[in-house]
Design an enzyme around this catalytic site. Structure first.
Site, mmCIF file in Angstrom:
data_model
loop_
_atom_site.group_PDB
_atom_site.id
_atom_site.type_symbol
_atom_site.label_atom_id
_atom_site.label_comp_id
_atom_site.label_asym_id
_atom_site.label_seq_id
_atom_site.Cartn_x
_atom_site.Cartn_y
_atom_site.Cartn_z
ATOM 1 N N HIS A 203 1.024 2.907 3.096
ATOM 2 C CA HIS A 203 0.980 2.488 1.701
ATOM 3 C C HIS A 203 2.379 2.513 1.082
ATOM 4 C CE1 HIS A 203 -3.391 3.132 1.935
ATOM 5 N NE2 HIS A 203 -3.472 2.427 0.830
ATOM 6 N N HIS B 222 0.718 10.930 -1.479
ATOM 7 C CA HIS B 222 0.147 9.923 -2.371
ATOM 8 C C HIS B 222 1.024 9.670 -3.590
ATOM 9 C CE1 HIS B 222 -3.282 10.120 0.222
ATOM 10 N NE2 HIS B 222 -3.442 11.411 -0.029
ATOM 11 N N LEU B 223 1.694 10.700 -4.080
ATOM 12 C CA LEU B 223 2.599 10.509 -5.209
ATOM 13 C C LEU B 223 3.776 9.625 -4.824
ATOM 14 C CD1 LEU B 223 3.436 11.174 -8.125
ATOM 15 C CD2 LEU B 223 4.546 13.248 -7.243
ATOM 16 N N ALA B 224 4.209 9.695 -3.564
ATOM 17 C CA ALA B 224 5.400 8.978 -3.126
ATOM 18 C C ALA B 224 5.303 7.480 -3.398
ATOM 19 C CB ALA B 224 5.650 9.234 -1.640
ATOM 20 N N ASP B 225 4.192 6.839 -2.972
ATOM 21 C CA ASP B 225 4.118 5.386 -3.165
ATOM 22 C C ASP B 225 3.921 5.027 -4.629
ATOM 23 O OD1 ASP B 225 1.032 4.839 -3.512
ATOM 24 O OD2 ASP B 225 1.178 6.182 -1.798
ATOM 25 N N GLN B 226 3.404 5.960 -5.438
ATOM 26 C CA GLN B 226 3.175 5.675 -6.848
ATOM 27 C C GLN B 226 4.443 5.793 -7.695
ATOM 28 O OE1 GLN B 226 -0.253 7.985 -8.171
ATOM 29 N NE2 GLN B 226 -1.255 7.636 -6.213
ATOM 30 N N GLN C 180 -3.812 2.491 -13.338
ATOM 31 C CA GLN C 180 -2.472 2.415 -12.775
ATOM 32 C C GLN C 180 -1.965 0.982 -12.694
ATOM 33 O OE1 GLN C 180 -2.647 4.802 -9.109
ATOM 34 N NE2 GLN C 180 -1.581 6.411 -10.220
ATOM 35 N N GLU D 198 -0.194 -2.374 4.594
ATOM 36 C CA GLU D 198 -1.516 -1.754 4.563
ATOM 37 C C GLU D 198 -2.611 -2.761 4.222
ATOM 38 O OE1 GLU D 198 -3.613 -0.886 1.814
ATOM 39 O OE2 GLU D 198 -2.388 -1.884 0.309
#
Length: 343
Positions: A310, A285-289, A100, A10
Site C-alpha cells: 500500500h 498503516h500510518l506510513a502510507d497515510q 480520508q 496493491e
C-alpha cells in the site's frame, strides 16, 4: 487528463481514494481503468462509490462510470467547496475511508470550515477504525499544518456486517504547511488495550485481553473490556495502544465468526511486538497515510517498518500526480527511512 492503471501496485480501493483526493487538490482530471481488477469482485463496490460520490459533492465534479461494478471511472474536479455534508455509506461500508478521501481536500484546499456527518461502518476489517483516526492519524496530520483543526466525535459504533455507526467531524482548514520530522518514537509512556464487544458474550473480550497481556507482558489492569451499547449488530474489535513521547500507535484486530478470541489477540500481539522491536515511530498503516499530506505540503522525513505494498503504491501515485520522487532507505531489516520532498 491523467490516465491511471487501477491494477497497479496493491490495485485496490486505496488507489482510487487517493486519486480522488489528489485530483481535487491539484485540479487534475483523471481516467482510471482496471479498477480493482485483481480482486475477487472487480470494479466499484458500495463503499468505493460512496467515496466517489463524496469527492464529487465537495469538488463539484463531473464523473463518468460511477456505477456498481464499473471498472472505469472518469473524474473532472471543479473546485473544492466547504459546507455541511451528510454521507450515509449504507450497510457497514467504511466511513473512515470515505472521510480520508475528502479530509485532505477540505483541510488543505478549503478556506472555510466544514461539518461532516457519517453513517455506516466505524470499525471494519481492512480499514482504519475510528480510534486510529482520533489517536494516531489526526494528531500527526495537524502537526504538519498551522491553523488546521479536526474535531471528531463518535455517536454510535458500527461493526461489520450490520453497520449503523454514526459520527461527526468538523474540519478547520490549514493556513500554512509545516515540515514533518518524525524519526524518533521517544520513550514509551503507556501501553494499554481495549476489547470492544457488542451483542456477543463478554467472555470473548476477557479471553482476548488475557491472551494479549500474557503474550506482551502488559499489565492486565491496563487491558479492559468495553461493552458497546446501542449497536445495530454484533461486533468485536481489540485495540492495543502504545503511547510514546512523539506519537500514539493504535493496532487493531477484529473478531470474526469462527475465529477464536485467542487467535485475534495473537495477531494483534505479533503486530505490536514488531512495531516495538523496530524502534520506529510510524507504524505500517500510518506510513502510507502520511505520504499525501506531506507531498502536498512542506514534505519531511519519518521512520517506519518495512513499507507495505500500500505504501509503495502511494509513492508511485504521488509521483504520477505531482512528479514528486519520494525515497525509501533501509536502515535495518525492519526499520526504514522515508523522505518526502515538498511540492
Amino acid at each position: 487528463m491523467l490516465s491511471i492503471d487501477g491494477s497497479m501496485g496493491e490495485g485496490g480501493g486505496q488507489l482510487l481514494r487517493s486519486s480522488l483526493a489528489l485530483s481535487l487538490l491539484t485540479s487534475t482530471p483523471f481516467q482510471m481503468t482496471k479498477i480493482r481488477a485483481g480482486r475477487a469482485r472487480p470494479g466499484l463496490m458500495r463503499q468505493h462509490l460512496a467515496a466517489v460520490h463524496a469527492a464529487t459533492e465537495i469538488g463539484r465534479a463531473h464523473t463518468e462510470g460511477a456505477a456498481m461494478g464499473s471498472t472505469e471511472l472518469t473524474f473532472h474536479p471543479n473546485g473544492i467547496r466547504a459546507g455541511n455534508y451528510n454521507f450515509a455509506i449504507g450497510g457497514a461500508g467504511s466511513t473512515t475511508l470515505v472521510f480520508q478521501t475528502i479530509l485532505l481536500p477540505l483541510l488543505l484546499g478549503g478556506t472555510e470550515p466544514s461539518n461532516l456527518t457519517f453513517e455506516g461502518g466505524t470499525h471494519n476489517p481492512m480499514a482504519p477504525p475510528f480510534d486510529f483516526l482520533e489517536k494516531t492519524f489526526l494528531p500527526v496530520l495537524v502537526k504538519m499544518t498551522s491553523g488546521a483543526r479536526v474535531e471528531i466525535r463518535l455517536e454510535r459504533h458500527g461493526f461489520y456486517p450490520a453497520g449503523g455507526g454514526l459520527w461527526t467531524a468538523t474540519v478547520h482548514p490549514a493556513t500554512e504547511h509545516s515540515r514533518l520530522e518524525l524519526v524518533h518514537r521517544g520513550e514509551v509512556r503507556a501501553r494499554h488495550a481495549t476489547a470492544l464487544v457488542a451483542q456477543i458474550a463478554p467472555a470473548v473480550a476477557l479471553r482476548e485481553l488475557d491472551t494479549l497481556s500474557n503474550l506482551l507482558g502488559w499489565d492486565r489492569n491496563a487491558c479492559k473490556p468495553t461493552m458497546v451499547r446501542h449497536s445495530h449488530g454484533p461486533g468485536n474489535a481489540l485495540l492495543a495502544t502504545i503511547e510514546s513521547d512523539n506519537v500514539v500507535e493504535v493496532i487493531t484486530g477484529f473478531g470474526e465468526r469462527g475465529v477464536r478470541a485467542e487467535t485475534v489477540a495473537e495477531g494483534v500481539a505479533r503486530e505490536v511486538a514488531r512495531y516495538l522491536a523496530a524502534d520506529v515511530p510510524v507504524g505500517e498503516h500510518l506510513a502510507d497515510q502520511l505520504l499525501l499530506p506531506m507531498a502536498l505540503g512542506a514534505g519531511g522525513t519519518f521512520r517506519t517498518v518495512k513499507p507495505s505494498l500500500h505504501c509503495l503504491t502511494q509513492i508511485e501515485l504521488v509521483k504520477l500526480f505531482l512528479g514528486t520522487a519520494i525515497t525509501t532507505t533501509e536502515e535495518a531489516p525492519d526499520a526504514w527511512r522515508i523522505d518526502v520532498p515538498s511540492k
